[in-house]
Design an enzyme around this catalytic site. Structure first.
Site, PDB file in Angstrom:
ATOM      1  N   GLU A   8     -49.590-127.826 -43.395  1.00 17.09           N
ATOM      2  CA  GLU A   8     -50.915-127.243 -43.197  1.00 17.09           C
ATOM      3  C   GLU A   8     -51.109-126.088 -44.174  1.00 17.09           C
ATOM      4  OE1 GLU A   8     -53.180-124.829 -39.555  1.00 17.09           O
ATOM      5  OE2 GLU A   8     -51.011-125.187 -39.510  1.00 17.09           O
ATOM      6  N   LEU A  20     -52.390-122.564 -44.985  1.00 18.89           N
ATOM      7  CA  LEU A  20     -52.797-121.327 -44.318  1.00 18.89           C
ATOM      8  C   LEU A  20     -53.095-120.277 -45.387  1.00 18.89           C
ATOM      9  CD1 LEU A  20     -50.115-121.070 -41.470  1.00 18.89           C
ATOM     10  CD2 LEU A  20     -52.474-121.881 -41.262  1.00 18.89           C
ATOM     11  N   ASP A  45     -33.478-116.326 -42.794  1.00 18.56           N
ATOM     12  CA  ASP A  45     -33.734-115.956 -44.196  1.00 18.56           C
ATOM     13  C   ASP A  45     -34.966-115.063 -44.242  1.00 18.56           C
ATOM     14  OD1 ASP A  45     -33.491-115.860 -46.930  1.00 18.56           O
ATOM     15  OD2 ASP A  45     -34.315-117.854 -47.291  1.00 18.56           O
TER      16      ASP A  45
END
Length: 321
Positions: A116, A118, A221
């Site tokens: 998606e 964003l 991370d």
């Protein structure tokens, strides 16, 4: 099947027809790529945004065929974070491959991950820091039964082993530091680094004598490049190296390369105070990431890796662990 028309910003990629098909299969519509443009997506894979004539956009990561396990692990990590109800993550649209890789070396084919799109903004304000910290506390309070994860995954391009373990200190020594030290030696960074590393490994439990970490869901991370906000103030996480581990390891990574507003730390500590010996264990967690950068990017990180491992050994010799 139509071949995507290259944009002025980016030539047509041979995997784009397969990407287009994958998006159409997921959405059930007649999506057609009319524009593809490079996007910032880190230094491990190439990334681009693709869109159709109506302006519907997706974020795409691309790599050689051998990157397929990395993309699958990333999709798994994003799903785990989304399920924690703490952060927004880009939804996984498709995983796929294009071309026929050579059976011997996987050359010639491509793997891709479609996410998606964003519109992300960096963490900047005190409000951003506070909201992100609140979300991180919520994620860290999601705990597992053991340390590790049901599958192995990756930290950058480096394999990250996640076999379940009841003891965090042993898990971190055997599944985090030892593999990175061995890889550094194989890459020619042995010598004093290897000597100090081998000295440190059996001493790691001494850093946990008065501290028993919970099996928190951690990003793994968490530098500022993997954290962002939406315009409405929603915190977002992506590019995970997910596992159940000590929440301090996420906090240490946020400090290693900077970039988080100071209010982030104040808000986190107010909601869930850190143990008094965090500053010492922070060196241990930083060492893991610096070793990984040494193995991924080369000698420029050798001095810092040697400094951290030597300092840890010195502090343990002085009886502070």
């Amino acid at each position: 099947m139509s071949t995507p028309r290259p944009s002025a910003a980016h030539p047509a990629h041979p995997a784009l027809p397969a990407v287009e098909d994958a998006i159409r299969a997921h959405t059930g519509n007649a999506f057609r790529i009319t524009h593809a443009a490079p996007a910032s997506g880190g230094c491990i894979h190439s990334a681009m945004t693709v869109s159709d004539a109506a302006g519907t956009r997706y974020f795409v990561k691309l790599g050689p065929a051998h990157c397929a396990p990395m993309f699958a692990a990333e999709a798994d990590g994003l799903a785990a974070i989304a399920a924690s109800d703490s952060f927004r993550t880009p939804a996984v649209v498709a995983l796929g491959a294009a071309g026929e890789p050579d059976a011997a070396d996987q050359a010639g084919g491509h793997a891709f991950l479609v996410l998606e799109y964003l519109a992300l903004q960096p963490l900047q304000s005190a409000t951003d820091g506070a909201r992100f910290a609140e979300a991180l506390v919520a994620m860290h309070r999601r705990t597992g039964e053991t340390f590790g994860w049901p599958r192995d995954n990756f930290i950058g391009r480096s394999p990250q082993h996640n076999a379940p373990h009841a003891n965090w200190a042993q898990f971190f020594a055997e599944h985090r530091l030892r593999p990175q030290l061995a890889l550094a030696r194989d890459k020619g960074f042995g010598g004093e680094l290897h000597k100090q590393g081998e000295r440190l490994l059996p001493r790691i439990p001494a850093l946990f004598l008065d501290y028993r970490p919970r099996e928190s869901l951690v990003h793994g991370d968490l530098w500022h490049g993997n954290a962002a906000m939406l315009a409405d103030g929603t915190p977002v996480l992506f590019d995970p190296a997910i596992h159940h581990g000590d929440r301090e390891s996420d906090l240490a990574m946020t400090e290693l390369f900077g970039g988080f507003p100071s209010n982030f730390y104040a808000t986190y500590r107010k909601a869930w105070p850190l143990h008094e010996d965090y500053e010492q264990r922070k060196l241990l967690y930083s060492l893991y990431h610096v070793l990984n950068h040494l193995n991924l990017f080369g000698r420029g990180y050798l001095g810092e890796a040697l400094r951290l491992v030597t300092k840890l050994n010195e502090e343990l010799t002085l009886g502070r662990g």
